[in-house]
Write a protein that holds these residues in place. Sequence first.
Motif, PDB file in Angstrom:
ATOM      1  N   PHE A 128      23.358  17.124  67.158  1.00  0.00           N
ATOM      2  CA  PHE A 128      24.215  17.782  66.172  1.00  0.00           C
ATOM      3  C   PHE A 128      23.857  17.298  64.771  1.00  0.00           C
ATOM      4  CE2 PHE A 128      28.217  17.355  63.691  1.00  0.00           C
ATOM      5  CZ  PHE A 128      28.524  18.692  63.541  1.00  0.00           C
ATOM      6  N   ALA A 129      23.618  15.998  64.616  1.00  0.00           N
ATOM      7  CA  ALA A 129      23.291  15.440  63.305  1.00  0.00           C
ATOM      8  C   ALA A 129      21.933  15.916  62.813  1.00  0.00           C
ATOM      9  CB  ALA A 129      23.327  13.914  63.363  1.00  0.00           C
ATOM     10  N   ARG A 130      20.967  16.041  63.718  1.00  0.00           N
ATOM     11  CA  ARG A 130      19.619  16.449  63.302  1.00  0.00           C
ATOM     12  C   ARG A 130      19.619  17.840  62.679  1.00  0.00           C
ATOM     13  NH1 ARG A 130      18.090  13.663  68.026  1.00  0.00           N
ATOM     14  NH2 ARG A 130      18.123  15.570  69.284  1.00  0.00           N
ATOM     15  N   ASP A 131      20.531  18.673  63.097  1.00  0.00           N
ATOM     16  CA  ASP A 131      20.588  20.038  62.581  1.00  0.00           C
ATOM     17  C   ASP A 131      21.378  20.155  61.286  1.00  0.00           C
ATOM     18  OD1 ASP A 131      19.111  20.944  64.722  1.00  0.00           O
ATOM     19  OD2 ASP A 131      20.866  21.495  65.924  1.00  0.00           O
ATOM     20  N   ARG A 132      21.921  19.032  60.801  1.00  0.00           N
ATOM     21  CA  ARG A 132      22.785  19.068  59.618  1.00  0.00           C
ATOM     22  C   ARG A 132      22.379  17.958  58.661  1.00  0.00           C
ATOM     23  NH1 ARG A 132      24.931  21.156  63.874  1.00  0.00           N
ATOM     24  NH2 ARG A 132      26.386  22.924  63.717  1.00  0.00           N
ATOM     25  N   ARG A 133      21.746  18.359  57.591  1.00  0.00           N
ATOM     26  CA  ARG A 133      21.223  17.412  56.612  1.00  0.00           C
ATOM     27  C   ARG A 133      22.316  16.504  56.058  1.00  0.00           C
ATOM     28  NH1 ARG A 133      18.410  19.443  50.929  1.00  0.00           N
ATOM     29  NH2 ARG A 133      18.998  17.645  49.655  1.00  0.00           N
ATOM     30  N   TRP A 134      23.505  17.051  55.868  1.00  0.00           N
ATOM     31  CA  TRP A 134      24.578  16.290  55.227  1.00  0.00           C
ATOM     32  C   TRP A 134      25.077  15.127  56.071  1.00  0.00           C
ATOM     33  CZ3 TRP A 134      29.106  15.881  57.917  1.00  0.00           C
ATOM     34  CH2 TRP A 134      29.357  16.849  58.892  1.00  0.00           C
ATOM     35  N   LEU A 135      24.947  15.220  57.394  1.00  0.00           N
ATOM     36  CA  LEU A 135      25.616  14.261  58.255  1.00  0.00           C
ATOM     37  C   LEU A 135      24.974  12.880  58.197  1.00  0.00           C
ATOM     38  CD1 LEU A 135      27.786  13.483  60.146  1.00  0.00           C
ATOM     39  CD2 LEU A 135      26.628  14.711  62.002  1.00  0.00           C
ATOM     40  N   ALA A 136      23.657  12.810  58.100  1.00  0.00           N
ATOM     41  CA  ALA A 136      23.005  11.500  57.994  1.00  0.00           C
ATOM     42  C   ALA A 136      23.454  10.781  56.725  1.00  0.00           C
ATOM     43  CB  ALA A 136      21.493  11.662  58.009  1.00  0.00           C
TER      44      ALA A 136
END
Length: 491
Positions: A128-136
């Motif tokens: 899920f995180a890999r697909d969303r730049r903001w999450l990292a």
Amino acid sequence: MARTSGILLPVFSLPSPYGVGSLGKSARDFVDFLRRAGQTWWQILPVGPAGNGDSPYQSVSTHAGNPAFLDLDLLAEEGLLTAEELAAVPAGDGRAVDYPAVNAARERLLRLAFSRADAHSRDEAAAFARDRRWLADYALYQAAKDYFGGLAWYDWPDEGLRRRQPEALERWGRTLERETAYQTFVQYQFQKQWTAMRQYANGQGVKILGDLPIYVSLDSADVWAEREQFLLDGEGRPAAVAGVPPDYFSADGQLWGNPLYDWDRMRADGFGWWIRRVERAGELFDAIRIDHFRALASYWAVPAGAETAKEGRWQTGPGMALVGVLTSWFPHLRFVAEDLGVLTPDVEELLRASGLPGMKVLEFAFSGPDNGYLPHNCVKNCVLYTGTHDNAPIASWEPSAAEAAYAARYLDAKTPEELRRRMLLAGQTSVADTFIAQMQDYLGDPGRTNVPGTAAGNWRWRMTSGAASDALADEIYQLTLDAGRCPPRNG
């Protein structure tokens, strides 16, 4: 456009046994109430992690979800929490959110749930995180903020981390690996629960009208991760901050303190920051209210360190250059322009050029027959409200003596109860394409969601269990049906 109506109720205001509204049964029950009441829209407030003063408009992230809204029963169904642990959660008094108690309980239980998550769940969260730049960025920001005892990012002792130097990001990413995994897990669970709730709502014919605050908090993952998008000095401090001039709510204006955007920088890359922001909002909402729309035409810039907002001055905003990008990139989303406040010709022109529906407020309407908010003066392309989250519900509305007298004559209301009912009737039967009332207005509850310009006691009001009854839903349905805002029920 079809005539529709809806109800404004923040997620935190939903009844639940755990001190605050959540995305599980309490949300589905309210959706069922809206469907029975013939309502098309559930309008909510921003759902990010609350910041200063527990305000949803001062979140530490414009992308992340508020961990307090995670439904504990759903986590228990996954085997991540036990019945005994849930039984120990403080229920609160059912009338107001006790944020310190709620946040402490959620933190403890979410960490327990994370410790029990299996490898498959953690792999799903990582994907899920890999697909969303903001999450990292958010996960590392929140992990570092916790590590440094809650310090704002611009006060972190490691300069390299403050400035996001690659070596520092890599080093702290290793040091805080478990904490960033925890933050990622929480956001994955939020998204999973939110998606299920929204799908349930849409399946019942109810759409979610979300809220996009015009500004973000200085102490946020958004500013730390992309400080070049904001007007900051080399230390990350703003020379000027956001606010509004003196208005209906405050003689000194409102000093919000948010950093201002570097509109030249944003325009140069095609407003990519805004596109990413609205793309994320589109994962959560069916329609978006652009808060403080007038700032896109011109905004109030207050020198940093000023004691009140009276010291500010107007600056030119991006106008249609930004609005046109957003409406063309996201044709599937409906946008609503919150065009309240001190309006100037440039704001009126931007609203006209955009074609977006603006907002009208009945509680502001009763100054005389020429007032544009009166039902007989409304245009179709607008969203008419009894009052917004910043207004008192009808039951505690305190107009001037002249406004009260005019409202009583206009609505033919001789008692406070007649005033409440006839204001709702006036809104429903107006020509406005969409009518929205606060849930308090249908309940006759005087409790306020927010008092602008005050720092304490806001964002706490909760609806009591059982208040959203079938009888009330049927009453609202009949009013909505008679006004042509919903079809007859099948059968």
